[in-house]
Design a protein around this motif. Sequence first.
Motif, PDB file in Angstrom:
ATOM      1  N   ARG A 240       0.852  -1.185   0.000  1.00 41.89           N
ATOM      2  CA  ARG A 240       0.000   0.000   0.000  1.00 41.89           C
ATOM      3  C   ARG A 240       0.885   1.230   0.000  1.00 41.89           C
ATOM      4  NH1 ARG A 240      -0.380   2.163   5.269  1.00 41.89           N
ATOM      5  NH2 ARG A 240       0.467   0.789   6.892  1.00 41.89           N
ATOM      6  N   GLY A 241       0.251   2.408   0.024  1.00 40.06           N
ATOM      7  CA  GLY A 241       0.990   3.666   0.013  1.00 40.06           C
ATOM      8  C   GLY A 241       0.273   4.728   0.811  1.00 40.06           C
ATOM      9  N   THR A 242       1.037   5.647   1.364  1.00 42.11           N
ATOM     10  CA  THR A 242       0.428   6.752   2.098  1.00 42.11           C
ATOM     11  C   THR A 242      -0.247   7.743   1.164  1.00 42.11           C
ATOM     12  OG1 THR A 242       2.595   7.850   2.079  1.00 42.11           O
ATOM     13  CG2 THR A 242       2.039   6.540   4.007  1.00 42.11           C
ATOM     14  N   ILE A 243       0.228   7.843  -0.082  1.00 43.26           N
ATOM     15  CA  ILE A 243      -0.423   8.631  -1.123  1.00 43.26           C
ATOM     16  C   ILE A 243      -0.475   7.792  -2.386  1.00 43.26           C
ATOM     17  CG2 ILE A 243       0.259  10.868  -0.169  1.00 43.26           C
ATOM     18  CD1 ILE A 243       2.514  10.960  -2.178  1.00 43.26           C
ATOM     19  N   ALA A 244      -1.199   8.262  -3.374  1.00 45.97           N
ATOM     20  CA  ALA A 244      -1.347   7.504  -4.619  1.00 45.97           C
ATOM     21  C   ALA A 244       0.004   7.379  -5.325  1.00 45.97           C
ATOM     22  CB  ALA A 244      -2.350   8.192  -5.541  1.00 45.97           C
ATOM     23  N   GLY A 245       0.352   6.141  -5.669  1.00 46.80           N
ATOM     24  CA  GLY A 245       1.582   5.892  -6.393  1.00 46.80           C
ATOM     25  C   GLY A 245       2.815   5.783  -5.542  1.00 46.80           C
ATOM     26  N   ALA A 246       2.707   5.961  -4.212  1.00 45.18           N
ATOM     27  CA  ALA A 246       3.899   5.931  -3.363  1.00 45.18           C
ATOM     28  C   ALA A 246       4.403   4.513  -3.154  1.00 45.18           C
ATOM     29  CB  ALA A 246       3.603   6.586  -2.015  1.00 45.18           C
ATOM     30  N   ASN A 247       3.495   3.570  -2.835  1.00 47.23           N
ATOM     31  CA  ASN A 247       3.869   2.178  -2.561  1.00 47.23           C
ATOM     32  C   ASN A 247       5.006   2.103  -1.534  1.00 47.23           C
ATOM     33  OD1 ASN A 247       2.233   0.574  -4.672  1.00 47.23           O
ATOM     34  ND2 ASN A 247       3.223   2.157  -5.905  1.00 47.23           N
ATOM     35  N   ASN A 248       4.900   2.900  -0.505  1.00 51.27           N
ATOM     36  CA  ASN A 248       5.969   3.015   0.487  1.00 51.27           C
ATOM     37  C   ASN A 248       5.652   2.325   1.802  1.00 51.27           C
ATOM     38  OD1 ASN A 248       3.901   4.747   1.153  1.00 51.27           O
ATOM     39  ND2 ASN A 248       5.207   6.523   1.546  1.00 51.27           N
ATOM     40  N   ARG A 249       4.637   1.470   1.835  1.00 48.93           N
ATOM     41  CA  ARG A 249       4.306   0.702   3.029  1.00 48.93           C
ATOM     42  C   ARG A 249       4.015  -0.746   2.630  1.00 48.93           C
ATOM     43  NH1 ARG A 249       5.906   4.805   4.684  1.00 48.93           N
ATOM     44  NH2 ARG A 249       5.118   6.127   6.369  1.00 48.93           N
ATOM     45  N   MET A 250       4.374  -1.665   3.551  1.00 47.60           N
ATOM     46  CA  MET A 250       4.059  -3.076   3.394  1.00 47.60           C
ATOM     47  C   MET A 250       3.588  -3.618   4.731  1.00 47.60           C
ATOM     48  SD  MET A 250       6.726  -5.074   0.920  1.00 47.60           S
ATOM     49  CE  MET A 250       6.618  -4.925  -0.866  1.00 47.60           C
ATOM     50  N   ASP A 251       2.356  -4.113   4.771  1.00 49.20           N
ATOM     51  CA  ASP A 251       1.828  -4.731   5.979  1.00 49.20           C
ATOM     52  C   ASP A 251       2.236  -6.199   6.010  1.00 49.20           C
ATOM     53  OD1 ASP A 251       0.571  -2.360   6.761  1.00 49.20           O
ATOM     54  OD2 ASP A 251      -1.189  -2.816   5.537  1.00 49.20           O
ATOM     55  N   LEU A 252       2.796  -6.621   7.109  1.00 48.77           N
ATOM     56  CA  LEU A 252       3.238  -8.004   7.274  1.00 48.77           C
ATOM     57  C   LEU A 252       2.046  -8.840   7.734  1.00 48.77           C
ATOM     58  CD1 LEU A 252       5.722  -9.779   7.064  1.00 48.77           C
ATOM     59  CD2 LEU A 252       6.290  -9.201   9.420  1.00 48.77           C
ATOM     60  N   LEU A 253       1.483  -9.621   6.809  1.00 48.12           N
ATOM     61  CA  LEU A 253       0.295 -10.408   7.107  1.00 48.12           C
ATOM     62  C   LEU A 253       0.625 -11.674   7.875  1.00 48.12           C
ATOM     63  CD1 LEU A 253      -1.572 -10.051   3.691  1.00 48.12           C
ATOM     64  CD2 LEU A 253      -1.762  -8.617   5.730  1.00 48.12           C
ATOM     65  N   SER A 254       1.674 -12.375   7.472  1.00 45.93           N
ATOM     66  CA  SER A 254       2.059 -13.611   8.154  1.00 45.93           C
ATOM     67  C   SER A 254       3.548 -13.833   7.994  1.00 45.93           C
ATOM     68  CB  SER A 254       1.286 -14.816   7.608  1.00 45.93           C
ATOM     69  OG  SER A 254       1.649 -15.077   6.265  1.00 45.93           O
ATOM     70  N   LEU A 255       4.130 -14.459   9.017  1.00 47.28           N
ATOM     71  CA  LEU A 255       5.556 -14.786   9.036  1.00 47.28           C
ATOM     72  C   LEU A 255       5.674 -16.174   9.643  1.00 47.28           C
ATOM     73  CD1 LEU A 255       8.404 -13.563   8.452  1.00 47.28           C
ATOM     74  CD2 LEU A 255       8.465 -12.904  10.847  1.00 47.28           C
ATOM     75  N   VAL A 256       6.013 -17.160   8.818  1.00 40.10           N
ATOM     76  CA  VAL A 256       6.015 -18.557   9.232  1.00 40.10           C
ATOM     77  C   VAL A 256       7.386 -19.152   8.957  1.00 40.10           C
ATOM     78  CG1 VAL A 256       4.926 -20.818   8.969  1.00 40.10           C
ATOM     79  CG2 VAL A 256       3.565 -18.740   8.701  1.00 40.10           C
ATOM     80  N   THR A 257       7.923 -19.883   9.936  1.00 43.31           N
ATOM     81  CA  THR A 257       9.154 -20.650   9.758  1.00 43.31           C
ATOM     82  C   THR A 257       8.808 -22.130   9.881  1.00 43.31           C
ATOM     83  OG1 THR A 257       9.650 -20.427  12.123  1.00 43.31           O
ATOM     84  CG2 THR A 257      10.657 -18.838  10.624  1.00 43.31           C
ATOM     85  N   SER A 258       9.351 -22.938   8.989  1.00 39.61           N
ATOM     86  CA  SER A 258       9.073 -24.375   8.975  1.00 39.61           C
ATOM     87  C   SER A 258      10.284 -25.107   8.431  1.00 39.61           C
ATOM     88  CB  SER A 258       7.826 -24.690   8.136  1.00 39.61           C
ATOM     89  OG  SER A 258       7.982 -24.180   6.821  1.00 39.61           O
ATOM     90  N   GLY A 259      10.294 -26.436   8.606  1.00 42.91           N
ATOM     91  CA  GLY A 259      11.406 -27.255   8.176  1.00 42.91           C
ATOM     92  C   GLY A 259      11.224 -27.766   6.759  1.00 42.91           C
ATOM     93  N   VAL A 260      12.327 -28.116   6.146  1.00 42.85           N
ATOM     94  CA  VAL A 260      12.347 -28.645   4.791  1.00 42.85           C
ATOM     95  C   VAL A 260      13.358 -29.786   4.756  1.00 42.85           C
ATOM     96  CG1 VAL A 260      14.078 -26.967   4.044  1.00 42.85           C
ATOM     97  CG2 VAL A 260      12.624 -28.044   2.347  1.00 42.85           C
ATOM     98  N   ASN A 261      13.061 -30.839   3.991  1.00 40.92           N
ATOM     99  CA  ASN A 261      13.968 -31.980   3.947  1.00 40.92           C
ATOM    100  C   ASN A 261      15.064 -31.765   2.911  1.00 40.92           C
ATOM    101  OD1 ASN A 261      12.830 -32.668   1.364  1.00 40.92           O
ATOM    102  ND2 ASN A 261      11.114 -33.644   2.454  1.00 40.92           N
ATOM    103  N   ASP A 262      16.049 -32.646   2.947  1.00 35.52           N
ATOM    104  CA  ASP A 262      17.212 -32.498   2.080  1.00 35.52           C
ATOM    105  C   ASP A 262      16.878 -32.726   0.617  1.00 35.52           C
ATOM    106  OD1 ASP A 262      18.714 -31.994   4.335  1.00 35.52           O
ATOM    107  OD2 ASP A 262      19.322 -34.095   4.595  1.00 35.52           O
ATOM    108  N   ASN A 263      15.918 -33.584   0.338  1.00 40.11           N
ATOM    109  CA  ASN A 263      15.572 -33.853  -1.065  1.00 40.11           C
ATOM    110  C   ASN A 263      15.008 -32.608  -1.744  1.00 40.11           C
ATOM    111  OD1 ASN A 263      16.375 -36.518  -0.764  1.00 40.11           O
ATOM    112  ND2 ASN A 263      14.328 -37.168  -0.079  1.00 40.11           N
ATOM    113  N   GLU A 264      14.203 -31.862  -1.031  1.00 36.55           N
ATOM    114  CA  GLU A 264      13.634 -30.643  -1.605  1.00 36.55           C
ATOM    115  C   GLU A 264      14.699 -29.582  -1.822  1.00 36.55           C
ATOM    116  OE1 GLU A 264       9.112 -30.814   0.258  1.00 36.55           O
ATOM    117  OE2 GLU A 264      10.764 -29.954   1.423  1.00 36.55           O
ATOM    118  N   ILE A 265      15.695 -29.546  -0.939  1.00 32.23           N
ATOM    119  CA  ILE A 265      16.771 -28.566  -1.099  1.00 32.23           C
ATOM    120  C   ILE A 265      17.647 -28.911  -2.291  1.00 32.23           C
ATOM    121  CG2 ILE A 265      18.803 -27.556  -0.010  1.00 32.23           C
ATOM    122  CD1 ILE A 265      17.479 -27.967   2.673  1.00 32.23           C
TER     123      ILE A 265
END
Length: 328
Positions: A240-265
């Motif tokens: 979003r932006g404080t004025i039109a065209g600014a795009n100077n804000r980002m709202d953090l909706l979700s922040l998730v940490t999870s594991g991944v296996n070696d095959n996927e890496i």
Amino acid sequence: MNSDFALSVPQELESASRLRTVQFLITQRPWLDLYGKRVRPVAPFGSASSKPFVDPALIHRCLPDELLFEVFARMSPYSMGRAACVCRKWRYTIRNPVFWRNACLKAWQLSGPVESYKILQSRYEGSWRKMWILRPRIRTDGLYVSRNTYIRAGIAEWKVTNPVHVVCYFRYIRFFHSGRFLYKNSSQKVREVVKCMNFRASKTDCVFSGRYTLSDDKVEAALLYPGLRPTVLRIRLRLRGTIAGANNRMDLLSLVTSGVNDNEINSHNNDDMLGVVEGWQDDETHNPDVPAVSHKRGMTPFVFVPFEEVETSVLNLPVDKMDYFVPG
């Protein structure tokens, strides 16, 4: 062009000059050729008048429109917006759709030019400038910074009351047009972190890289924390932006940490973890040693800081002077 200034040679070099052993380098100044020339003024871009336009400004009398066009073509869209406030001729010239078309195709190059042309005709009435102002886009000329604080109780010996510490840390994100981004979590100020937010220094300064996608105003991003137990960081943001065209804000909706296996890496590049976690649930993990954790703290919105304002940003102030800072 013949110069009106005569070059004087010292007496001790007269013999050498006759032998043509001394050469004088004269700096070429092509703009001096404009002195004394009368350039016929033309109507600015977008003007419907057939009468010759007479501009009293000396720079417009001497500078042809072709050179002015080349200067504007090398400006960033934000610099052109400031230049449009200088005078009427610059404002009409900057309305040329060529400038805004190049900026739009570069900003949304991930979706492709065909998709950009379709959106241009269906939503923005064929105006590239209107599309640049109204369509959500990620800015790449600076850093998105999220400032987070929390209170930590301390311990003091031989005292009745215990001290309380205010801990401050930052999340830094730098986006690129290619679909990659850099992420750093640090307590350093923005003027110190901006020096290492590049791919060359990312491996030595704890800067991690990943991939992102932009759909309307929603941003999906993912990166890999390497180590003995590799961890995937999944980020969802709203632009979003404080004025039109600014795009100077980002709202953090979700922040998730999870594991991944070696095959996927091994089957994917470390920078392309977004394709690995696409379709995962928030509580999904592929490594039993690393459970999925949805973080609820440190969700302060991101504030955009352009590169030219890094040194003067209020985010460089100490903690005791930043209690008033609340991003809008």
